[in-house]
Design an enzyme around this catalytic site. Sequence first.
Site, mmCIF file in Angstrom:
data_model
loop_
_atom_site.group_PDB
_atom_site.id
_atom_site.type_symbol
_atom_site.label_atom_id
_atom_site.label_comp_id
_atom_site.label_asym_id
_atom_site.label_seq_id
_atom_site.Cartn_x
_atom_site.Cartn_y
_atom_site.Cartn_z
ATOM 1 N N HIS A 479 0.811 -1.217 0.000
ATOM 2 C CA HIS A 479 0.000 0.000 0.000
ATOM 3 C C HIS A 479 0.848 1.271 0.000
ATOM 4 O O HIS A 479 0.608 2.174 0.803
ATOM 5 C CB HIS A 479 -0.935 0.019 1.221
ATOM 6 C CG HIS A 479 -1.931 -1.080 1.254
ATOM 7 N ND1 HIS A 479 -2.643 -1.410 2.407
ATOM 8 C CD2 HIS A 479 -2.371 -1.943 0.306
ATOM 9 C CE1 HIS A 479 -3.451 -2.413 2.163
ATOM 10 N NE2 HIS A 479 -3.299 -2.768 0.889
ATOM 11 N N PRO A 480 1.851 1.424 -0.858
ATOM 12 C CA PRO A 480 2.637 2.656 -0.826
ATOM 13 C C PRO A 480 1.843 3.862 -1.315
ATOM 14 O O PRO A 480 1.177 3.801 -2.351
ATOM 15 C CB PRO A 480 3.812 2.350 -1.763
ATOM 16 C CG PRO A 480 3.280 1.324 -2.712
ATOM 17 C CD PRO A 480 2.328 0.487 -1.903
#
Length: 544
Positions: A479-480
């Site tokens: 989930h960057p």
Amino acid sequence: MAQSAAETPVEGEFDFIIVGAGSAGCVLANRLSADPGRRVLILEAGGRDNWIWFHIPVGYLFAIGNPRADWMFRTEPEPGLNGRSLGYPRGKVIGGSSAINGMIYMRGQAADYDHWRQLGLPGWSWDDVLPYFKKHENNFLGTGDYHAAGGEWRVEEQRLRWDLLDAFRKAAIEAGIPPTGDFNTGDNEGVGYFHVNQRRGRRWSAARGFLKPVLHRPNLKLETGCLAESLILDGTRVTGVRWRQDGVTRSARCRGEVILAAGAIGSPHLMMLSGIGAAVDLAAHGIKPVVDRPGVGANLQDHLQLRTIYKVKGARTLNTDYARLIGKLGMGMDYVFRRRGALTMAPSQLGLFTRSNPRYERANIQYHVQPLSLEKFGDPLHAFPAFTASVANLRPTSRGAITLKSSDPAQAPAIKPNYLATPEDRQVAADSLRITRRIVAQPALASYRPQEYLPGDSIGDDETSLAKAAGDIGTTIFHPVGTARMGRAGDANAVTDARLRVIGVDGLRVIDASVMPVITSGNTNSPTIMIAEKGAAMVLEDAK
């Protein structure tokens, strides 16, 4: 920047050039090409989604860690993870990471977006963004206060069940966590089954929902296998894009706006290669600074998952089913004839949101619970029956960065998430492992005799032992966000304004997960699609 003699220009000018055909780019291509009078070019570095495992849901097991589907990025060695370097999957295909991700439909919490508004970003509160979530939604729940039907983004119930997961859900309720049937009403606290982006047992990627149905439009041009090398600038105005394709340098001119939708790694990387970023860092790589924006690549946030694994007795799990030939045949037949069963599995089926400590006003940790276990994605399943209960800190206070390693566009940037860098994050990690143990100890799971395999029942319950264990087992949950964050005028570290325009640069926007100022409390794919929906509306409003 002058055109190279060896460069092949694409014929004509475009109104919009979109860099990246991932989750955001697919939405943008759909919306911006709806007017036949506007010419749109979308560039994708990966290829077409013509591999079966992009479409069968359980294909994530084969796609992640496979260079056909995954860019195969790696983080730098992480001090908070006791010096380990992690694989950092990103989708290498139209649809981007929505083609290899967990398919979980999750918006986050209303308070996430209200906080964005409180940071001085008008138009980004929960009440502001909810209509954009609903605009493209096609939810099995139908139309109501929180959901809509008829849009491009399909949301369904899962098409399988496991007794072991039912027991875990009951154990969570016994531990004081309330049941919920819908995580997407603005308050996701509770335990229940995730809703997924599938249609009749097949993955529903952003390419399938938004891009492929409109590729027949004569004013929309998709190019794949395009490694973007630089933005073309006239002073501080972006006038086009240059890329490498099939060994040839190509370029295209834009009379309107270039939109970066290459994600939290790709979008800041291209800006830095083009001279937009921290001037001192660019100069160190021989890149002439055009616009000094130190926030480009900074503010990296991600959800670190702590993958606890428990061996069990007397339980059916995917580990045991997949190990038997008859089990594999049964799974295949169930899928072929009914589009049900294990091949429709998202990586996580059961979800749980709760508080790691009562002092938090809202849920701050999320569980992904699976009837399977493995050392890491890309590895084979364990030979013993087990379940995995991964827990992630939803709002980490640690901040990392994306930085250049080289001025060569083909060289991936340095990825430094900086996990567990703050005392608060280490405390949340320790508390999360305690909560996992408390749930597993409830009567509902007793008949399965769960035994802690990872981090291991030899690990003590004290802060030091648990924080060390978190560093040993923690890994990305993919989930960057945040590396081109929105900010107010005068914020020296902001990259984009509330309308997603790059500050100090004309003709350039970023519309993807990198603009999030603070990560959302849950899976980030559908919030990214919402950002693209809202961003497309802004682009069209400003183009009038």
